[in-house]
Design an enzyme around this catalytic site. Structure first.
Site, PDB file in Angstrom:
ATOM      1  CE  LYS A 179     110.489  39.402  11.091  1.00  0.00           C
ATOM      2  NZ  LYS A 179     110.808  38.004  10.743  1.00  0.00           N
ATOM      3  CG  ASN A 239     112.795  38.063  15.586  1.00  0.00           C
ATOM      4  OD1 ASN A 239     113.634  38.288  16.471  1.00  0.00           O
ATOM      5  ND2 ASN A 239     112.385  36.835  15.287  1.00  0.00           N
ATOM      6  N   GLY A 270     115.514  36.876  -0.716  1.00  0.00           N
ATOM      7  CA  GLY A 270     115.000  37.840   0.249  1.00  0.00           C
ATOM      8  C   GLY A 270     116.102  38.430   1.102  1.00  0.00           C
ATOM      9  N   GLY A 325     114.147  41.812   6.456  1.00  0.00           N
ATOM     10  CA  GLY A 325     114.439  41.574   7.865  1.00  0.00           C
ATOM     11  C   GLY A 325     114.756  40.127   8.183  1.00  0.00           C
ATOM     12  CB  ALA A 326     112.862  36.983   7.792  1.00  0.00           C
ATOM     13  NE  ARG A 363     115.126  44.330   0.622  1.00  0.00           N
ATOM     14  CZ  ARG A 363     113.899  44.121   1.087  1.00  0.00           C
ATOM     15  NH1 ARG A 363     113.450  44.820   2.116  1.00  0.00           N
ATOM     16  NH2 ARG A 363     113.105  43.236   0.525  1.00  0.00           N
ATOM     17  N   GLY A 397     107.819  26.213   7.356  1.00  0.00           N
ATOM     18  CA  GLY A 397     108.212  27.433   8.044  1.00  0.00           C
ATOM     19  C   GLY A 397     108.147  27.372   9.551  1.00  0.00           C
TER      20      GLY A 397
END
Length: 276
Positions: A88, A109, A149, A152-153, A177, A258
């Site tokens: 992503k 995405n 996290g 990307g997501a 990050r 999810g």
């Protein structure tokens, strides 16, 4: 659209796709792709809308991504790309232009062709996640969120939660990050985003990492450290009930699967790709 059909398990796939010489192509890029749910959800939508189109999974390693996107750009009957882990952020850099939300998150995405060539990128993960929360009766405004996290997501979910009025603490196995994401978002959402590993006081704890795709993966965080009743959400779709969600249920937490995040994106994809 028919929400009860779109948000199903994928077993009800509607009419079988008929591939012809006029069929338009869409691909979902990832590595791996065995877990992707998008084809099972979007191909029935194409059928119901009367679109002569099909979405297929394409497994591409990270070191071959740029070459793959370049080659797919030359496929003239390919109209769009969906992007999943781990591509992503890299695909954002391969897009000629991106939407404001994608620019903030630093990831995409979805990619659609620009009239003059190349790709326009968007990221609907965050909006899909927030819509999934609201569909379950969970309003994020005013809540405290711990987000595992900063990829990307995760970055897209952080942006959407902040836009919805939440306070977000983000952490990542790569601490630098997470810090970069928080630093990028802080000027837009003053005093509501930070990078730190801590989730005891969270109203919502989110796993936006790949941890859980494999049975041997460690938990991204320990639900037993949360207050009972805290909502634990996992964006992994296969398996449906991850080890994290099982542990969260055992610890007395509420859980969110999810698939709602993807199911709630279907209408967004339909608009973005100008379907129907």
């Amino acid at each position: 659209m028919e929400p009860s059909r779109v948000q199903g398990t994928g077993a009800d796939t509607g009419a079988a796709a008929r591939i012809t010489g006029t069929t338009r192509l869409y691909a979902v890029l990832g590595d791996p792709v065995a877990q992707v749910r998008a084809p099972a959800l979007l191909n029935p939508v194409f059928a119901r809308l009367g679109e002569d189109a099909v979405l297929v999974p394409v497994e591409v390693p990270a070191d071959g991504l740029a070459d793959a996107v370049r080659a797919l750009t030359a496929v003239r009957n390919l109209d769009g790309l969906l992007v999943t882990v781990p591509h992503k952020a890299a695909c954002r850099d391969l897009a000629e232009s991106v939407t404001p939300a994608a620019a903030l998150s630093g990831s995409v995405n979805a990619l659609r062709r620009l009239p003059g060539g190349g790709w326009e990128g968007a990221n609907f993960d965050g909006e899909g996640f927030v819509r999934g929360l609201r569909a379950a009766g969970r309003e994020p405004r005013g809540t405290t969120v711990c987000l595992a996290g900063a990829g990307g997501a995760g970055s897209a979910i952080a942006v959407a939660l902040l836009r919805a009025g939440a306070r977000v603490t983000v952490w990542d196995a790569d601490a630098a990050r997470a810090a970069r994401l928080a630093d990028r978002l802080a000027p837009h959402f003053p005093d509501r985003v930070t990078a730190a590993r801590g989730h005891r006081d969270a109203d919502l704890a989110v796993n936006a990492t790949p941890a859980g795709l494999r049975a041997e993966d460690p938990l991204p965080f320990d639900p037993a450290a949360l207050r009972p009743g805290t909502l634990v959400a996992d964006i992994i779709m296969k398996p449906r009930e991850t080890a994290l969600l099982r542990a969260a249920r055992a610890a007395g937490c509420a859980i969110q699967y999810g698939e709602p995040m993807l199911a709630e994106q279907i209408a967004l994809y339909q608009e973005f790709f100008r379907l129907g």
